[in-house]
Write an enzyme that holds these catalytic residues in place. Structure first.
Site, PDB file in Angstrom:
ATOM      1  N   LYS A 192      32.805  31.192   2.690  1.00 33.86           N
ATOM      2  CA  LYS A 192      33.017  30.458   2.566  1.00 33.86           C
ATOM      3  C   LYS A 192      34.141  29.857   2.094  1.00 33.86           C
ATOM      4  CE  LYS A 192      31.153  25.664   3.333  1.00 33.86           C
ATOM      5  NZ  LYS A 192      30.537  24.762   3.570  1.00 33.86           N
ATOM      6  N   SER A 235      29.180  21.931   7.848  1.00 32.57           N
ATOM      7  CA  SER A 235      30.379  22.147   6.885  1.00 32.57           C
ATOM      8  C   SER A 235      31.423  23.657   7.038  1.00 32.57           C
ATOM      9  CB  SER A 235      31.329  21.770   6.212  1.00 32.57           C
ATOM     10  OG  SER A 235      30.646  22.454   5.389  1.00 32.57           O
ATOM     11  N   SER A 256      24.838  21.466   5.854  1.00 36.26           N
ATOM     12  CA  SER A 256      26.154  22.798   6.506  1.00 36.26           C
ATOM     13  C   SER A 256      25.716  24.353   6.476  1.00 36.26           C
ATOM     14  CB  SER A 256      27.178  22.333   5.347  1.00 36.26           C
ATOM     15  OG  SER A 256      28.029  21.246   5.518  1.00 36.26           O
TER      16      SER A 256
HETATM   17  N1  GLN Z   1      27.855  16.582   7.836  1.00 40.24           N
HETATM   18  C1  GLN Z   1      27.704  16.344   6.572  1.00 40.24           C
HETATM   19  C2  GLN Z   1      28.623  16.096   5.684  1.00 40.24           C
HETATM   20  O1  GLN Z   1      29.667  15.654   6.591  1.00 40.24           O
HETATM   21  C3  GLN Z   1      26.819  17.362   5.630  1.00 40.24           C
HETATM   22  C4  GLN Z   1      28.020  18.330   5.388  1.00 40.24           C
HETATM   23  C5  GLN Z   1      27.490  19.232   3.722  1.00 40.24           C
HETATM   24  O2  GLN Z   1      26.446  20.024   3.708  1.00 40.24           O
HETATM   25  N2  GLN Z   1      28.578  19.909   3.150  1.00 40.24           N
HETATM   26  O3  GLN Z   1      28.620  15.074   4.446  1.00 40.24           O
END
Ligand code: GLN
Length: 486
Positions: free
Chosen positions: A79, A154, A178
């Site tokens: 990532k 994400s 995410s």
């Molecule tokens: N969807 C959540 C956010 O927008 C979680 C994102 C994540 O776990 N990095 O913060």
């Protein structure tokens, strides 16, 4: 024989050990597939072909010399928030679109030391903020199951790349869901370890008290191998746990007889639609046929998890992201008139709108006069949620639920409604607030699209999660289903 890229991480490991395939053959097969499919899927931000081919050659030499580790020569992709020495690390943002990291993240150096071959850097929501991968400066990632849909976020690039067989294993991070949400949307297996299990050193910070590095792969067995590689104490992360790393593969075949699975009544209420409910029931039937029993549990404060998360995470983000000022690294606005103009324009031009929204919310929540009303309150709720989970886990081995409220939604569908996007993580964020490990694994398809079930375990109980998921994967073929038409 199936194509090389059809093989899982564990299968590739066996092929290399038997010398049925060389790392050069394997790496070439994945790079060629990336080259042909990435233009439409947009999973990779950077493809490091030359470096990958060089590491593959070195791996083959080490294998023939007998100096290889058990994992030498298997491909991985990272990532793009894990810093990679000498390779672009963008965090999905314009503000880091020219940032070449001067060192490797702990996770990356562990993978290198084991001889894994890095294929490149994976697309993601900007600064890991999002649930659809539409917040990337580098454009949305497309779901390999249906290219009009999102892969989740994400870690959308990580999940889509594994689903499309562009890499057998991908690193990912999970602050509120995410890893698990994109794994569910793409028919892959994803594991968010316990907070502190994997070092955050060199992982670009979003919300430091919640961020946790982990992995996405095809199977629980692959995750068990990968976790053993990246877990462990690192003095460069003060929250990294000083606990030994077990062999996660050792317990995979243990029987589930006598295991108790907790079903939170708040997850199985009227909000869960019938199709998702049926998919979850199918998984529960398998767990029961393998000897597990179920018990109803209650997570009393779980409804408050999303509101608490959306105070704590932006508060931490507003502080973490203050380092991006156009001075030390990253994007710098053109011809600033003075230093204030430099800060203002570099940040205004460099950050995307969701990141700006979070910085504003976080700054507000931390400001004098509002701190007690928002931030302190959110921290108190966080404690209640953690206590709920620990109480529940005293009466069961694992907590079971859906990973997401639905299957993957369409690109553009939720863009104008941030709250509906935030609700995507309704089943996952509480696990982060409690600091516990959670995994998402393949459940039956619903209308031809993947769904995932989530297992949450006690702190440092990753083995319990992987054992249960491995057993389900031994008894079913949901994890073998592939997106067609690629
Ligand atoms: N969807 C959540 C956010 O927008 C979680 C994102 C994540 O776990 N990095 O913060």
């Amino acid at each position: 024989m199936s194509d090389i890229t059809d093989l899982s991480f564990s299968e590739l490991k066996k092929m290399l050990q038997k010398k049925s395939l060389s790392s050069t053959e394997i790496t070439t097969a994945f790079l060629d597939r990336i080259e042909s499919l990435n233009p439409e899927l947009n999973t990779f931000i950077t493809i490091t072909r030359d470096e990958a081919m060089q590491s593959a050659k070195n791996a083959d030499k080490a294998i023939s010399r007998g100096t290889a580790t058990a994992y030498t020569g298997i491909p991985i992709a990272h990532k793009d928030l894990f810093c990679t020495d000498g390779v672009l690390t963008t965090c999905g943002s314009k503000i880091l679109s020219n940032f070449v990291a001067p060192y490797d993240a702990h996770v990356v150096s562990r993978c290198k030391a084991a001889g894994l071959v890095s294929l490149g850097k994976l697309n993601m929501d900007e600064f890991a903020m999002g649930s659809s991968n539409e917040n990337s400066y580098f454009g949305p990632v497309r779901n390999p199951w249906d290219k009009t849909r999102v892969p989740g976020g994400s870690s959308g690039g990580s999940a889509a790349a594994v689903a499309a067989k562009l890499t057998p294993l991908a690193t990912a991070t999970d602050t509120g869901g995410s890893i698990r949400q994109p794994a569910a949307f793409t028919g892959t297996s994803g594991l968010k370890p316990t907070y502190g299990r994997v070092s955050r050193f060199g992982m670009i910070a979003y919300a430091s008290s919640l961020d946790q590095g982990g992995l996405i792969a095809h199977t629980a067995e692959d995750l068990a191998h990968g976790l053993g590689l990246i877990a462990g104490h690192d003095s460069r992360d003060s929250t990294s746990a000083e606990l030994p790393v077990p062999d996660y593969t050792e317990v995979l075949s243990d029987s589930l007889a006598g295991k108790v699975i907790g079903l939170p009544k708040q997850f199985f209420d009227a909000n869960l639609n019938t199709a998702m409910r049926n998919a979850m029931d199918a998984v529960l039937d398998v767990l029961k046929s393998l000897g597990a029993t179920t018990v109803e549990i209650s997570l009393n404060h779980v409804a408050e998890a999303i509101p608490a998360y959306y105070v704590i995470a932006p508060a931490e983000a507003s502080s973490n992201l203050s380092r991006f000022d156009g001075v030390r690294f990253g994007y710098r606005a053109d011809k600033p008139t003075d230093v204030l103009d430099l800060y203002e324009r570099s940040r205004s031009e460099g950050f995307g709108s969701e990141v700006k929204r979070r910085i504003l919310i976080g700054t507000y929540a931390l400001s004098e006069g509002y701190y007690d009303a928002y931030y302190k309150k959110a921290q108190q709720i966080r404690r209640l949620i953690r206590d709920d989970f620990n109480r529940a886990l005293a009466s069961c081995d694992l907590i079971f639920g859906p990973s997401t409220p639905s299957t993957a939604f369409g690109i553009g569908e939720k863009n104008s409604d941030p709250v509906s996007m935030y609700l995507e993580d309704i089943y996952t964020v509480a696990t982060n607030l409690a600091g516990l490990p959670g995994g998402s694994f393949q459940a039956p398809l619903v209308n031809g699209l993947p769904t995932g079930y989530q297992l949450t375990g006690p702190a440092f109980g990753e083995s319990i999660i992987l054992n249960a998921a491995y057993q389900v994967q031994t008894a079913t073929d949901w994890h073998r289903l592939n997106p067609g038409g690629l």
